[in-house]
Design an enzyme around this catalytic site. Structure first.
Site, short mmCIF file in Angstrom:
data_model
loop_
_atom_site.label_atom_id
_atom_site.label_comp_id
_atom_site.label_asym_id
_atom_site.label_seq_id
_atom_site.Cartn_x
_atom_site.Cartn_y
_atom_site.Cartn_z
N ALA A 268 16.30 48.05 12.74
CA ALA A 268 17.35 49.09 13.45
C ALA A 268 17.10 49.15 14.99
O ALA A 268 18.09 48.94 15.62
CB ALA A 268 17.24 50.34 12.61
N VAL B 104 8.64 55.21 10.99
CA VAL B 104 8.15 54.11 11.38
C VAL B 104 7.34 53.24 10.15
O VAL B 104 6.79 54.33 9.47
CB VAL B 104 7.32 53.90 12.67
CG1 VAL B 104 6.74 52.67 13.01
CG2 VAL B 104 8.13 54.23 13.67
N ASP C 281 16.02 43.17 5.67
CA ASP C 281 16.33 44.43 6.57
C ASP C 281 17.22 44.18 7.70
O ASP C 281 18.24 44.70 7.82
CB ASP C 281 14.84 44.69 7.40
CG ASP C 281 13.87 45.43 6.43
OD1 ASP C 281 14.30 45.35 5.34
OD2 ASP C 281 13.08 46.32 7.16
N GLY D 154 9.24 51.66 5.17
CA GLY D 154 10.31 50.91 4.33
C GLY D 154 11.81 51.27 4.83
O GLY D 154 12.85 50.80 3.81
N LEU D 155 12.09 52.06 5.65
CA LEU D 155 13.52 52.25 5.92
C LEU D 155 14.05 51.26 7.00
O LEU D 155 15.16 51.75 7.71
CB LEU D 155 13.57 53.82 6.37
CG LEU D 155 13.47 54.83 5.12
CD1 LEU D 155 13.34 56.19 5.70
CD2 LEU D 155 14.64 54.50 4.18
N GLY D 156 13.39 50.29 7.48
CA GLY D 156 13.86 49.49 8.38
C GLY D 156 14.01 49.64 9.70
O GLY D 156 14.72 49.43 10.49
N SER D 157 12.91 50.69 10.15
CA SER D 157 13.04 51.07 11.68
C SER D 157 13.01 49.85 12.62
O SER D 157 13.61 49.97 13.54
CB SER D 157 11.92 51.98 11.90
OG SER D 157 10.69 51.35 11.84
O1 PMV Z 1 9.15 47.61 3.64
P1 PMV Z 1 10.41 46.98 3.88
O2 PMV Z 1 11.53 48.08 3.52
O3 PMV Z 1 10.44 46.74 5.24
O4 PMV Z 1 10.61 46.05 2.90
C1 PMV Z 1 9.68 45.08 2.90
C2 PMV Z 1 10.30 44.21 1.62
C3 PMV Z 1 9.50 43.14 1.19
O5 PMV Z 1 10.20 42.54 0.09
C4 PMV Z 1 8.19 43.89 0.58
C5 PMV Z 1 9.42 41.92 2.08
C6 PMV Z 1 10.43 41.24 2.71
O6 PMV Z 1 10.47 40.81 3.70
O7 PMV Z 1 11.44 41.31 2.06
#
Ligand code: PMV
Length: 318
Positions: A105, A96, A146, A99-102
Site C-alpha cells: 500500500a 506493519v 498484495d 498480512g494487511l499489505g502495508s
Molecule cells: O502476509 P501477507 O498477507 O503479505 O501475504 C503473504 C501471502 C503468501 O501467500 C504467504 C505469500 C505470497 O507472496 O503470496
C-alpha cells in the site's frame, strides 16, 4: 499532491498461491497508506514517515530500502533529471508485517503520488508491475497478490504467472476480479505479533523441497477450497464459506504457519458463533479472519479481543 491506497486481506489460498494455486483477496478500505508530496525549499528529497520514525534525506537510506527503491526506480524509469527537491510525507494506518499489505500500500500510494506530482502518468497495470518489483525487496519471492489487490482496490482471484516475460501477473494476466453475489461480513483480528512473510514462505519451501509429492497434494486441496469458495461467493451462498475457512485453516496449520495466538483467536471466534475462521496471510502472527452473520459481528469481535486480539476490524465484503 496526495495519493492513497487501501490495505488488503487474503480470504483463501495463501502459501499455496506461491506454488501456482489460486487465491482470493479483497481490499480493506478501513485502513490505508497516504502519501503527500510537496515542493521543497531545501535541497534534496526529504522523507518524513513518522509512523516508522523516519525523517531522512533519500541518499542517506540504503539503496535496497523499499522507500528509496520506489523513488530511485521511479526517477530512473522516467529519466527525471536533475532530481527535484521534494518533501514526501508518508503515513499509514495499516499495521506493519501483519498480512494487511502495508508494504504494497505504501509503495502504490507513493508511486501514484510521484506519478501525479511529476506529471508522469502511469496506468494501473504499470503501477502494479512497478509495485511487484518493490515487493520482491519486502518478501523475497512474492506471488504478486498484495500489489495486485492494493493497486486495483477490487476483490481479486489471483493465479501467479510463471512464464510471463514481464514477471508474475503484473501485466493483467492471471488477474481476475470476482463478483460478490450477496455481501457478507468478516471480522479481522490482529494478534499484534509482527511476523515476516519471508520467513514463513521460506519454511514452507523447505517442507516442499523435502517432500514435493506430499505438499503438492496439500496445495491441490487448498486450490479446490479456493475454487469452491469463489463459486459460493459469486452465487451468494456465503454461509458455506465458514466450513471452507475451517478446512483452509487446518491445511495452513499442517504447513506450520499458524501459531498458538492465531489458533486462540480462531477458536474464540468459532465459540462466539462465527461460521468459520482462519489465519490470513503469511501466518505465525499477523491477522486472522472470521466469517460472521452481521448481527453477531460485535460479539465475535469482543470475544476475539478477550482472547488477545490487539485490534479488530469489522468489514463487509461487497
Ligand atoms: O502476509 P501477507 O498477507 O503479505 O501475504 C503473504 C501471502 C503468501 O501467500 C504467504 C505469500 C505470497 O507472496 O503470496
Amino acid at each position: 499532491m496526495k495519493a492513497s491506497a487501501p490495505g488488503k486481506i487474503i480470504l483463501f489460498g495463501e502459501h499455496a498461491v506461491v506454488y501456482g494455486r489460486p487465491a482470493l483477496a479483497i481490499p480493506v478500505t478501513q485502513v490505508h497508506a497516504d502519501v503527500e508530496i510537496l515542493d521543497s525549499s531545501r535541497a534534496g528529497i526529504w522523507i518524513q514517515a513518522p509512523d516508522v520514525n523516519l525523517h531522512v534525506e533519500l541518499n542517506t537510506l540504503p539503496s535496497d530500502h523499499p522507500l528509496a527503491a520506489v523513488i530511485h526506480n521511479f526517477l530512473f524509469l522516467f529519466r527525471v533529471t536533475p532530481f527535484p527537491n521534494l518533501e514526501i510525507k508518508i503515513s499509514s494506518t495499516i499495521p506493519v508485517a501483519s498480512g494487511l499489505g502495508s508494504g504494497a500500500a505504501v509503495t502504490v500510494a507513493l508511486t501514484r503520488a510521484l506519478s501525479s506530482f511529476l506529471a508522469r502518468p502511469m496506468p494501473d497495470e504499470e503501477v502494479n508491475a512497478f509495485a511487484y518489483e518493490i515487493e520482491k525487496l519486502h518478501h523475497g519471492t512474492p506471488s504478486g497478490i498484495d500489489n495486485t489487490v492494493v493497486t486495483y482496490a477490487m476483490p481479486v482471484y489471483f493465479v501467479k504467472q510463471f512464464s510471463s516475460p514481464f514477471g508474475r501477473g503484473t501485466r493483467g494476466e492471471g488477474i481476475e476480479t470476482f463478483r460478490v453475489g450477496t455481501p457478507f461480513t468478516i471480522v479481522i483480528g490482529d494478534t499484534g505479533i509482527s511476523a515476516p512473510t519471508k520467513e514463513s514462505v521460506g519454511d514452507v519451501r523447505k517442507l516442499w523441497e523435502a517432500d514435493k509429492t506430499k505438499w503438492e497434494n496439500v496445495f491441490d486441496r487448498v486450490g479446490k477450497i479456493v475454487e469452491e469458495a469463489r463459486k459460493n461467493i459469486e452465487s451468494g451462498k456465503w454461509e458455506l464459506l465458514g466450513e471452507l475457512m475451517d478446512q483452509n485453516h487446518n491445511l495452513l496449520q499442517e504447513m506450520t504457519v499458524s501459531s498458538p495466538e492465531l489458533d486462540r483467536l480462531v477458536s474464540a471466534a468459532r465459540s462466539a458463533g462465527a461460521l468459520g475462521a482462519k489465519l490470513s496471510g503469511g501466518g505465525r502472527g499477523g491477522n486472522m479472519i472470521a466469517l460472521v452473520n452481521v448481527n453477531l459481528a460485535e460479539l465475535v469481535a469482543q470475544s476475539m479481543l478477550e482472547a488477545g486480539a490487539q485490534r479488530v476490524i469489522i468489514t463487509q465484503v461487497s
